[in-house]
Design a protein around this motif. Structure first.
Motif, PDB file in Angstrom:
ATOM      1  N   ILE A 151       0.836  -1.192   0.000  1.00  0.00           N
ATOM      2  CA  ILE A 151       0.000   0.000   0.000  1.00  0.00           C
ATOM      3  C   ILE A 151       0.881   1.256   0.000  1.00  0.00           C
ATOM      4  N   THR A 152       0.537   2.210  -0.865  1.00  0.00           N
ATOM      5  CA  THR A 152       1.221   3.497  -0.904  1.00  0.00           C
ATOM      6  C   THR A 152       0.223   4.606  -0.586  1.00  0.00           C
ATOM      7  N   LEU A 153       0.737   5.807  -0.355  1.00  0.00           N
ATOM      8  CA  LEU A 153      -0.149   6.929  -0.074  1.00  0.00           C
ATOM      9  C   LEU A 153      -1.073   7.223  -1.253  1.00  0.00           C
ATOM     10  N   ALA A 154      -0.651   6.853  -2.453  1.00  0.00           N
ATOM     11  CA  ALA A 154      -1.496   7.067  -3.641  1.00  0.00           C
ATOM     12  C   ALA A 154      -2.800   6.275  -3.565  1.00  0.00           C
ATOM     13  N   HIS A 155      -2.779   5.165  -2.825  1.00  0.00           N
ATOM     14  CA  HIS A 155      -4.000   4.345  -2.710  1.00  0.00           C
ATOM     15  C   HIS A 155      -5.068   5.020  -1.854  1.00  0.00           C
ATOM     16  N   GLY A 156      -4.729   6.114  -1.216  1.00  0.00           N
ATOM     17  CA  GLY A 156      -5.726   6.866  -0.455  1.00  0.00           C
ATOM     18  C   GLY A 156      -5.932   8.273  -0.989  1.00  0.00           C
ATOM     19  N   ILE A 196     -10.055  -0.060  -4.672  1.00  0.00           N
ATOM     20  CA  ILE A 196     -11.442  -0.321  -4.252  1.00  0.00           C
ATOM     21  C   ILE A 196     -12.086  -1.349  -5.170  1.00  0.00           C
ATOM     22  N   ASP A 197     -11.910  -1.178  -6.484  1.00  0.00           N
ATOM     23  CA  ASP A 197     -12.487  -2.121  -7.447  1.00  0.00           C
ATOM     24  C   ASP A 197     -11.923  -3.525  -7.270  1.00  0.00           C
ATOM     25  N   ASP A 198     -10.599  -3.594  -7.237  1.00  0.00           N
ATOM     26  CA  ASP A 198      -9.902  -4.881  -7.242  1.00  0.00           C
ATOM     27  C   ASP A 198     -10.142  -5.670  -5.960  1.00  0.00           C
ATOM     28  N   ILE A 199     -10.035  -5.013  -4.811  1.00  0.00           N
ATOM     29  CA  ILE A 199     -10.039  -5.750  -3.548  1.00  0.00           C
ATOM     30  C   ILE A 199     -11.401  -5.743  -2.864  1.00  0.00           C
ATOM     31  N   PHE A 200     -12.082  -4.608  -2.871  1.00  0.00           N
ATOM     32  CA  PHE A 200     -13.330  -4.522  -2.110  1.00  0.00           C
ATOM     33  C   PHE A 200     -14.573  -4.803  -2.951  1.00  0.00           C
ATOM     34  N   VAL A 201     -14.751  -4.095  -4.045  1.00  0.00           N
ATOM     35  CA  VAL A 201     -15.971  -4.292  -4.843  1.00  0.00           C
ATOM     36  C   VAL A 201     -16.026  -5.699  -5.424  1.00  0.00           C
ATOM     37  N   SER A 202     -14.894  -6.228  -5.866  1.00  0.00           N
ATOM     38  CA  SER A 202     -14.891  -7.577  -6.454  1.00  0.00           C
ATOM     39  C   SER A 202     -15.263  -8.641  -5.424  1.00  0.00           C
ATOM     40  N   ASN A 203     -14.960  -8.394  -4.147  1.00  0.00           N
ATOM     41  CA  ASN A 203     -15.301  -9.349  -3.092  1.00  0.00           C
ATOM     42  C   ASN A 203     -16.696  -9.130  -2.533  1.00  0.00           C
ATOM     43  N   LEU A 223     -28.928  -7.187   8.354  1.00  0.00           N
ATOM     44  CA  LEU A 223     -29.180  -7.051   6.923  1.00  0.00           C
ATOM     45  C   LEU A 223     -28.031  -6.389   6.160  1.00  0.00           C
ATOM     46  N   TYR A 224     -27.539  -5.262   6.675  1.00  0.00           N
ATOM     47  CA  TYR A 224     -26.572  -4.478   5.911  1.00  0.00           C
ATOM     48  C   TYR A 224     -25.394  -4.052   6.785  1.00  0.00           C
ATOM     49  N   LEU A 225     -24.236  -3.928   6.139  1.00  0.00           N
ATOM     50  CA  LEU A 225     -23.021  -3.469   6.805  1.00  0.00           C
ATOM     51  C   LEU A 225     -22.342  -2.383   5.990  1.00  0.00           C
ATOM     52  N   THR A 226     -21.697  -1.456   6.678  1.00  0.00           N
ATOM     53  CA  THR A 226     -20.725  -0.584   6.035  1.00  0.00           C
ATOM     54  C   THR A 226     -19.335  -1.066   6.433  1.00  0.00           C
ATOM     55  N   CYS A 227     -18.348  -0.707   5.631  1.00  0.00           N
ATOM     56  CA  CYS A 227     -16.971  -1.126   5.939  1.00  0.00           C
ATOM     57  C   CYS A 227     -16.011   0.000   5.579  1.00  0.00           C
ATOM     58  N   SER A 228     -15.332   0.531   6.564  1.00  0.00           N
ATOM     59  CA  SER A 228     -14.284   1.518   6.330  1.00  0.00           C
ATOM     60  C   SER A 228     -12.957   0.952   6.819  1.00  0.00           C
ATOM     61  N   GLY A 281     -18.756   1.883   1.882  1.00  0.00           N
ATOM     62  CA  GLY A 281     -17.534   1.895   2.681  1.00  0.00           C
ATOM     63  C   GLY A 281     -16.638   3.067   2.370  1.00  0.00           C
ATOM     64  N   ASP A 282     -15.430   3.019   2.907  1.00  0.00           N
ATOM     65  CA  ASP A 282     -14.475   4.111   2.733  1.00  0.00           C
ATOM     66  C   ASP A 282     -13.076   3.553   2.940  1.00  0.00           C
ATOM     67  N   THR A 283     -12.099   4.169   2.285  1.00  0.00           N
ATOM     68  CA  THR A 283     -10.695   3.748   2.408  1.00  0.00           C
ATOM     69  C   THR A 283      -9.825   4.963   2.677  1.00  0.00           C
ATOM     70  N   LYS A 284      -8.989   4.853   3.693  1.00  0.00           N
ATOM     71  CA  LYS A 284      -8.018   5.896   3.991  1.00  0.00           C
ATOM     72  C   LYS A 284      -6.643   5.250   4.153  1.00  0.00           C
ATOM     73  N   VAL A 285      -5.598   5.981   3.743  1.00  0.00           N
ATOM     74  CA  VAL A 285      -4.218   5.531   3.919  1.00  0.00           C
ATOM     75  C   VAL A 285      -3.480   6.581   4.747  1.00  0.00           C
ATOM     76  N   VAL A 286      -2.756   6.133   5.777  1.00  0.00           N
ATOM     77  CA  VAL A 286      -1.976   7.046   6.615  1.00  0.00           C
ATOM     78  C   VAL A 286      -0.495   6.733   6.460  1.00  0.00           C
TER      79      VAL A 286
END
Length: 366
Positions: A31-36, A46-53, A119-124, A157-162
């Motif tokens: 993971i690099t800072l560009a991923h956030g 997001i597409d590759d790891i989260f949406v595809s799963n 029923l439903y979940l969010t994921c950050s 969901g949401d993705t942040k990189v620190v």
């Protein structure tokens, strides 16, 4: 309008192609800072790891929010159950489970013990720069598997990189939505003297498993985390007895904390029997070596049920008929006084107060 077999097959093929198109977009090993950054690297992640799963019709809209059908929710109950939780467990992977499965099951269980159908979940996710992408793939795949098992959809969901060193590898935050049926009213304020206390199995397995997995102790055991979804067990209980007075999963702070919360909420006393509380010998051994008390150890697949005496045997039998409750047992009773106090009847027929946990026995446990 009728849908032909060919149309169904074409729709399935389109779905498979969409997933394939999303997978493999991330070529970086870490993971690099560009991923956030909000740009192409983040969208590919997001597409590759989260949406595809996690793909489902609501998530696939990729809006900034999930739109839920209120009419459908109202058909299943008259109250919405909403919960949120964050997961910072160390290590990320431990015997029989990992942070991804823990995040799904922990949120599902927080909904289930209210009597709600999850029923439903969010994921950050908060990712530390330098986290191996393969680690994130493993966690996402585990979340997918756990969500399918629990019958719950991850819808936004949401993705942040620190920066490197600003976090510890990977943190997950979830929020869960469920619906509570009209006839169910589970609350710690419902507890009455004469009620009995039931748990669904052995205590402390998760806490002990995490402790051993950290590798800080020269101990070898076969203790595994008890991480599991409890919604189906709760449904089994409610089928035989909708009139459950109180129910809670015994996570951080363990059984002792749950019982103290119950006693304080209803201003009753609770007496439990030490010899009735199931604890594995290996867990007892770990606790004796380290000076820990299994009553305070975290669990991720154990619930505490308080029910009227007249319904206790039916509830116990129903729990024992379910794989997640096969070791269920009655461990105590509710008494009028002392109010707000939990008492433990020891093996020597003496009594001691079981207080609320002070401090933290084991940090970063969930």
């Amino acid at each position: 309008m009728k849908i032909s077999a060919n149309q169904t097959k074409n729709s399935l093929f389109q779905k498979i192609e969409q997933v394939r198109h999303r997978q493999g977009k991330v070529r970086d090993s870490h993971i690099t800072l560009a991923h956030g950054s909000g740009g192409k690297a983040m969208r590919d992640l997001i597409d590759d790891i989260f949406v595809s799963n996690f793909d489902n019709p609501i998530l696939s809209q990729l809006e900034d929010q999930a739109s839920l059908n209120l009419a459908s929710l109202m058909q299943q109950g008259d109250r919405l159950a909403l919960t949120t939780d964050s997961y910072v467990v160390d290590p990320l992977f431990f015997p029989s489970s990992d942070i991804g499965e823990l995040a799904i099951n922990g949120t599902v269980n927080d909904l289930a013990v209210s009597g709600a159908k999850p029923l439903y979940l969010t994921c950050s996710v908060i990712l530390e720069e330098g986290l191996p992408v393969e680690t994130l793939r493993r966690v996402a795949a585990s979340m997918k598997k756990a969500a399918l098992k629990a019958g719950i959809k991850i819808v936004t969901g949401d993705t942040k990189v620190v920066h490197r060193g600003a976090a510890d590898k990977l943190f997950i935050n979830t929020a869960g939505v469920g619906v509570i049926p009209k006839e169910v009213n589970i609350s710690a304020h419902n507890i009455q003297p004469g009620d009995l206390v039931i748990i669904n199995g052995e205590l402390g397995n998760h806490g002990a498993a995490i402790l051993i997995a950290r590798g800080e102790l020269a101990l070898e055991t076969n203790i595994e985390s008890d991480c599991q979804p409890l919604h189906d067990l709760v449904e089994t209980i409610l089928k035989v007895c909708p009139d459950i007075h109180a129910m809670r999963d015994a996570t951080r702070g363990g059984l002792a904390t749950v019982l103290n919360e119950f006693a304080l909420s209803s201003q009753v006393g609770i007496r439990i029997n030490e010899e009735s509380i199931p604890v594995r010998e290996e867990v007892k051994g770990v606790c004796e070596i380290l000076g820990l008390d299994p009553l305070y150890l975290a669990n991720e697949g154990k619930l505490v049920v308080v029910v009227g005496q007249e319904n206790a045997e039916n509830v116990l039998s129903a729990m024992k008929s379910h794989p997640s409750g096969k070791n269920a047992c009655i461990i105590g009773e509710v008494i009028p006084s002392p109010p707000g106090i939990v008492l433990l009847k020891t093996a020597f027929n003496a009594e001691r107060i079981v207080d609320m946990l002070v401090g933290e026995q084991l940090p970063r446990i969930c």
